[in-house]
Design a protein around this motif. Structure first.
Motif, PDB file in Angstrom:
ATOM      1  N   LEU A  61       0.828  -1.219   0.000  1.00  0.00           N
ATOM      2  CA  LEU A  61       0.000   0.000   0.000  1.00  0.00           C
ATOM      3  C   LEU A  61       0.855   1.260   0.000  1.00  0.00           C
ATOM      4  O   LEU A  61       0.520   2.241  -0.665  1.00  0.00           O
ATOM      5  CB  LEU A  61      -0.927   0.008   1.216  1.00  0.00           C
ATOM      6  N   ARG A  62       1.926   1.227   0.729  1.00  0.00           N
ATOM      7  CA  ARG A  62       2.823   2.386   0.800  1.00  0.00           C
ATOM      8  C   ARG A  62       3.345   2.724  -0.601  1.00  0.00           C
ATOM      9  O   ARG A  62       3.307   3.875  -1.022  1.00  0.00           O
ATOM     10  CB  ARG A  62       3.965   2.051   1.756  1.00  0.00           C
ATOM     11  N   ASN A  63       3.802   1.712  -1.331  1.00  0.00           N
ATOM     12  CA  ASN A  63       4.337   1.938  -2.671  1.00  0.00           C
ATOM     13  C   ASN A  63       3.260   2.437  -3.634  1.00  0.00           C
ATOM     14  O   ASN A  63       3.485   3.402  -4.375  1.00  0.00           O
ATOM     15  CB  ASN A  63       4.978   0.660  -3.216  1.00  0.00           C
ATOM     16  N   GLU A  64       2.104   1.788  -3.634  1.00  0.00           N
ATOM     17  CA  GLU A  64       1.019   2.186  -4.535  1.00  0.00           C
ATOM     18  C   GLU A  64       0.545   3.606  -4.238  1.00  0.00           C
ATOM     19  O   GLU A  64       0.278   4.392  -5.154  1.00  0.00           O
ATOM     20  CB  GLU A  64      -0.166   1.236  -4.393  1.00  0.00           C
ATOM     21  N   THR A  65       0.416   3.931  -2.964  1.00  0.00           N
ATOM     22  CA  THR A  65      -0.081   5.240  -2.565  1.00  0.00           C
ATOM     23  C   THR A  65       0.908   6.339  -2.934  1.00  0.00           C
ATOM     24  O   THR A  65       0.516   7.400  -3.443  1.00  0.00           O
ATOM     25  CB  THR A  65      -0.397   5.263  -1.056  1.00  0.00           C
ATOM     26  N   PHE A  66       2.182   6.082  -2.712  1.00  0.00           N
ATOM     27  CA  PHE A  66       3.204   7.055  -3.086  1.00  0.00           C
ATOM     28  C   PHE A  66       3.149   7.319  -4.588  1.00  0.00           C
ATOM     29  O   PHE A  66       3.176   8.478  -5.025  1.00  0.00           O
ATOM     30  CB  PHE A  66       4.598   6.565  -2.684  1.00  0.00           C
ATOM     31  N   GLN A  67       3.070   6.261  -5.370  1.00  0.00           N
ATOM     32  CA  GLN A  67       3.032   6.426  -6.832  1.00  0.00           C
ATOM     33  C   GLN A  67       1.778   7.192  -7.272  1.00  0.00           C
ATOM     34  O   GLN A  67       1.858   8.055  -8.151  1.00  0.00           O
ATOM     35  CB  GLN A  67       3.081   5.058  -7.524  1.00  0.00           C
ATOM     36  N   ALA A  68       0.638   6.895  -6.662  1.00  0.00           N
ATOM     37  CA  ALA A  68      -0.609   7.585  -7.025  1.00  0.00           C
ATOM     38  C   ALA A  68      -0.538   9.068  -6.678  1.00  0.00           C
ATOM     39  O   ALA A  68      -0.967   9.923  -7.454  1.00  0.00           O
ATOM     40  CB  ALA A  68      -1.795   6.923  -6.327  1.00  0.00           C
ATOM     41  N   ALA A  69       0.011   9.391  -5.509  1.00  0.00           N
ATOM     42  CA  ALA A  69       0.134  10.802  -5.106  1.00  0.00           C
ATOM     43  C   ALA A  69       1.136  11.524  -5.999  1.00  0.00           C
ATOM     44  O   ALA A  69       0.912  12.668  -6.409  1.00  0.00           O
ATOM     45  CB  ALA A  69       0.565  10.885  -3.644  1.00  0.00           C
ATOM     46  N   ARG A  70       2.232  10.855  -6.320  1.00  0.00           N
ATOM     47  CA  ARG A  70       3.243  11.467  -7.183  1.00  0.00           C
ATOM     48  C   ARG A  70       2.695  11.730  -8.583  1.00  0.00           C
ATOM     49  O   ARG A  70       3.006  12.749  -9.204  1.00  0.00           O
ATOM     50  CB  ARG A  70       4.481  10.584  -7.250  1.00  0.00           C
ATOM     51  N   LYS A  71       1.858  10.832  -9.064  1.00  0.00           N
ATOM     52  CA  LYS A  71       1.247  10.998 -10.391  1.00  0.00           C
ATOM     53  C   LYS A  71       0.421  12.286 -10.444  1.00  0.00           C
ATOM     54  O   LYS A  71       0.470  13.032 -11.417  1.00  0.00           O
ATOM     55  CB  LYS A  71       0.373   9.787 -10.716  1.00  0.00           C
ATOM     56  N   ILE A  72      -0.300  12.563  -9.380  1.00  0.00           N
ATOM     57  CA  ILE A  72      -1.114  13.785  -9.324  1.00  0.00           C
ATOM     58  C   ILE A  72      -0.221  15.007  -9.188  1.00  0.00           C
ATOM     59  O   ILE A  72      -0.376  15.989  -9.924  1.00  0.00           O
ATOM     60  CB  ILE A  72      -2.114  13.719  -8.149  1.00  0.00           C
ATOM     61  N   ALA A  73       0.708  14.954  -8.249  1.00  0.00           N
ATOM     62  CA  ALA A  73       1.543  16.117  -7.972  1.00  0.00           C
ATOM     63  C   ALA A  73       2.466  16.487  -9.132  1.00  0.00           C
ATOM     64  O   ALA A  73       2.852  17.653  -9.270  1.00  0.00           O
ATOM     65  CB  ALA A  73       2.373  15.866  -6.718  1.00  0.00           C
ATOM     66  N   SER A  74       2.787  15.520  -9.980  1.00  0.00           N
ATOM     67  CA  SER A  74       3.720  15.795 -11.069  1.00  0.00           C
ATOM     68  C   SER A  74       3.029  16.267 -12.348  1.00  0.00           C
ATOM     69  O   SER A  74       3.702  16.537 -13.334  1.00  0.00           O
ATOM     70  CB  SER A  74       4.563  14.558 -11.367  1.00  0.00           C
ATOM     71  N   ARG A  75       1.725  16.399 -12.326  1.00  0.00           N
ATOM     72  CA  ARG A  75       1.025  16.902 -13.524  1.00  0.00           C
ATOM     73  C   ARG A  75       1.486  18.307 -13.863  1.00  0.00           C
ATOM     74  O   ARG A  75       1.699  19.137 -12.989  1.00  0.00           O
ATOM     75  CB  ARG A  75      -0.477  16.920 -13.290  1.00  0.00           C
ATOM     76  N   ARG A  76       1.613  18.577 -15.121  1.00  0.00           N
ATOM     77  CA  ARG A  76       2.064  19.888 -15.580  1.00  0.00           C
ATOM     78  C   ARG A  76       0.927  20.919 -15.589  1.00  0.00           C
ATOM     79  O   ARG A  76       1.156  22.092 -15.395  1.00  0.00           O
ATOM     80  CB  ARG A  76       2.675  19.803 -16.963  1.00  0.00           C
ATOM     81  N   ASN A  77      -0.262  20.432 -15.850  1.00  0.00           N
ATOM     82  CA  ASN A  77      -1.396  21.358 -15.974  1.00  0.00           C
ATOM     83  C   ASN A  77      -2.350  21.179 -14.808  1.00  0.00           C
ATOM     84  O   ASN A  77      -2.794  20.079 -14.518  1.00  0.00           O
ATOM     85  CB  ASN A  77      -2.162  21.101 -17.276  1.00  0.00           C
ATOM     86  N   TRP A  78      -2.651  22.298 -14.198  1.00  0.00           N
ATOM     87  CA  TRP A  78      -3.613  22.296 -13.102  1.00  0.00           C
ATOM     88  C   TRP A  78      -4.730  23.225 -13.399  1.00  0.00           C
ATOM     89  O   TRP A  78      -4.831  24.284 -13.568  1.00  0.00           O
ATOM     90  CB  TRP A  78      -2.922  22.630 -11.781  1.00  0.00           C
TER      91      TRP A  78
END
Length: 106
Positions: A89-106
């Motif tokens: 869960l730690r790995n999946e959650t980190f990747q999911a949060a990073r995917k959102i935070a790394s978006r170029r367009n907000w």
């Protein structure tokens, strides 16, 4: 490419699973931290994803957490299973949060 809304839904699901696991082991501090982030995640707010990411990295952070240390000797199988679930869960959650935070367009 997935939509931002789908990414937040995935992060919400994973964060809820982490909170559930933390509740099983009475990790009150981390329950509070992830619950605060979940409130923001559910409104598709970037601060929810960055709040989750802020729990990781460095010394004495969520990355270092070991669940149910008291079971290590008395019930090693349960100890191992709880921590294996946590690691996944730690790995999946980190990747999911990073995917959102790394978006170029907000």
């Amino acid at each position: 490419m997935s939509s931002l809304e789908e990414d937040f839904r995935a992060l919400s699901f994973l964060t809820r699973r982490i909170i559930g696991l933390l509740e099983e082991t009475d990790e009150r501090y981390w329950i509070l931290m992830f619950s605060r982030s979940l409130e923001q995640i559910e409104t598709n707010n970037l601060s929810g994803a960055t709040g989750v990411l802020g729990c990781f990295g460095g010394e004495d952070t969520f990355s270092d957490l070991i669940l149910a240390k008291h079971l290590e000797k008395s019930d090693p199988l349960q100890f191992k299973n709880l921590n294996a679930r946590l690691n996944g869960l730690r790995n999946e959650t980190f990747q999911a949060a990073r995917k959102i935070a790394s978006r170029r367009n907000w």
